[in-house]
Design a protein around this motif. Structure first.
Motif, PDB file in Angstrom:
ATOM      1  N   GLY A   1      -5.061  12.601  -3.436  1.00 50.27           N
ATOM      2  CA  GLY A   1      -5.728  11.384  -3.891  1.00 50.27           C
ATOM      3  C   GLY A   1      -4.781  10.248  -4.226  1.00 50.27           C
ATOM      4  N   GLY A   2      -3.609  10.232  -3.610  1.00 52.66           N
ATOM      5  CA  GLY A   2      -2.601   9.250  -4.001  1.00 52.66           C
ATOM      6  C   GLY A   2      -2.314   8.155  -2.994  1.00 52.66           C
ATOM      7  N   TYR A   3      -3.103   8.047  -1.899  1.00 59.95           N
ATOM      8  CA  TYR A   3      -2.715   7.138  -0.826  1.00 59.95           C
ATOM      9  C   TYR A   3      -3.869   6.217  -0.414  1.00 59.95           C
ATOM     10  N   ASP A   4      -3.495   4.991  -0.098  1.00 59.42           N
ATOM     11  CA  ASP A   4      -4.469   4.007   0.361  1.00 59.42           C
ATOM     12  C   ASP A   4      -4.847   4.226   1.819  1.00 59.42           C
ATOM     13  N   ALA A   5      -3.936   4.777   2.584  1.00 55.19           N
ATOM     14  CA  ALA A   5      -4.179   5.040   4.005  1.00 55.19           C
ATOM     15  C   ALA A   5      -3.429   6.299   4.411  1.00 55.19           C
TER      16      ALA A   5
ATOM     17  N   VAL B   1       5.822   4.186   2.738  1.00 53.94           N
ATOM     18  CA  VAL B   1       5.331   5.241   3.619  1.00 53.94           C
ATOM     19  C   VAL B   1       6.007   6.567   3.301  1.00 53.94           C
ATOM     20  N   THR B   2       5.192   7.595   3.118  1.00 52.56           N
ATOM     21  CA  THR B   2       5.686   8.963   2.997  1.00 52.56           C
ATOM     22  C   THR B   2       5.376   9.692   4.293  1.00 52.56           C
ATOM     23  N   VAL B   3       6.396  10.214   4.947  1.00 49.72           N
ATOM     24  CA  VAL B   3       6.235  10.941   6.204  1.00 49.72           C
ATOM     25  C   VAL B   3       6.381  12.433   5.942  1.00 49.72           C
ATOM     26  N   VAL B   4       5.374  13.196   6.336  1.00 54.15           N
ATOM     27  CA  VAL B   4       5.422  14.653   6.216  1.00 54.15           C
ATOM     28  C   VAL B   4       5.523  15.232   7.620  1.00 54.15           C
ATOM     29  N   ASP B   5       6.579  15.987   7.880  1.00 53.13           N
ATOM     30  CA  ASP B   5       6.788  16.560   9.208  1.00 53.13           C
ATOM     31  C   ASP B   5       7.543  17.885   9.066  1.00 53.13           C
TER      32      ASP B   5
ATOM     33  N   LEU C   1       0.826  -1.192   0.000  1.00 56.98           N
ATOM     34  CA  LEU C   1       0.000   0.000   0.000  1.00 56.98           C
ATOM     35  C   LEU C   1       0.868   1.253   0.000  1.00 56.98           C
ATOM     36  N   GLU C   2       0.290   2.350  -0.457  1.00 59.43           N
ATOM     37  CA  GLU C   2       0.908   3.666  -0.324  1.00 59.43           C
ATOM     38  C   GLU C   2       0.292   4.340   0.893  1.00 59.43           C
ATOM     39  N   VAL C   3       1.114   4.640   1.900  1.00 58.24           N
ATOM     40  CA  VAL C   3       0.644   5.195   3.160  1.00 58.24           C
ATOM     41  C   VAL C   3       1.266   6.565   3.376  1.00 58.24           C
ATOM     42  N   LEU C   4       0.456   7.513   3.807  1.00 57.69           N
ATOM     43  CA  LEU C   4       0.922   8.862   4.133  1.00 57.69           C
ATOM     44  C   LEU C   4       0.810   9.056   5.632  1.00 57.69           C
TER      45      LEU C   4
END
Length: 258
Positions: free
Chosen positions: A99-103, A56-60, A33-36
């Motif tokens: 609109g790019g992430y499954d979770a 996983v993409t982490v935004v911080d 999955l693509e997870v944000l």
């Protein structure tokens, strides 16, 4: 599969999240999955999620946290599945795909943003329109009131109970707290369907550490108690944190505001 660090504090959330990701992978018919992870910091959840096989993409906003994330991901052998980018939920789509992430994980974010509805709306807009899962973790009002009262700060406890943001005073480091009803209403206002609500750290912040350290098997027993209380509304109302799991309703994805 190991749980995230600080097991007692995160066990309930991790167990719910892992199950939700497994279900989402089955529905998407994809193992990866693509997870944000918005506000994901040093990777307390991002790294274990990557160890499940997801990207996983982490935004911080903190460069130091992202540096620690990079180091932790490398040590766990998942550096190729974890990407950290500097940013925040308000300007989310400057650094993440709409609109790019499954979770999407929105943990420890809504307490701090100026406009929780805007921040949560961005998190929802990051989900795939075909279907996605949202995990929200935020500070609970009842836990703060109870903690101040048990510490003998009765005026502060009353102030937290009656103030609009749930703060106990000017020196309170937490900008905002939520009741279970407030947090679920905020989530449902985005058009998502709430799947479950859990109280987190119902007892863990109140039990003296010395008691847990000295009594045999006390830590495991406390963890089991936390799990048993997490789904009960009466205990959710006094939890230090609240966890809400939500999904885009089947057939209603196009109705979600983007």
């Amino acid at each position: 599969m190991s749980r995230p660090s600080a097991t007692l504090r995160t066990a309930v959330v991790w167990d719910v999240l892992r199950g939700a990701l497994d279900q989402r992978a089955k529905l998407a018919d994809r193992a990866e999955l693509e997870v944000l992870d918005t506000g994901g910091g040093t990777g307390n959840f991002a790294v274990p999620v990557a160890r499940l096989g997801h990207r996983v993409t982490v935004v911080d906003p903190s460069p130091d946290a992202l540096f620690a994330l990079e180091r932790r991901a490398a040590e766990a052998g998942v550096a190729d599945r974890v990407r950290g980018v500097q940013g925040d939920v308000r300007g989310l789509f400057d650094v993440a795909e709409r609109g790019g992430y499954d979770a999407v994980l929105c943990h420890g974010v809504l307490e701090y943003v100026d406009d929780p509805a805007e921040g949560l709306g961005n998190a929802v807009a990051a989900l795939r329109e075909a279907g996605g899962t949202l995990s929200v973790l935020a500070s609970g009002l009842g836990g703060a009131v109870l903690a101040r009262a048990l510490a003998g700060h009765f005026t502060e406890a009353r102030h937290a109970l009656t103030s609009p943001g749930g703060r106990w005073g000017e020196s309170d480091p937490m900008p905002r707290r939520f009741t279970p009803e407030q947090l679920t209403a905020l989530v449902t206002s985005t058009g998502l369907e709430v799947i479950s609500v859990h109280g987190v750290r119902v007892f863990a912040d109140l039990v003296p550490g010395a008691l847990v350290d000295t009594e045999p098997d006390a830590l495991d027993a406390l963890a089991r108690l936390e799990a048993a209380a997490a789904e009960l509304p009466d205990f959710q109302s006094i939890a230090s944190q609240l966890h809400v799991l939500a999904e885009i309703p089947p057939g209603a994805a196009r109705g979600i505001s983007r």
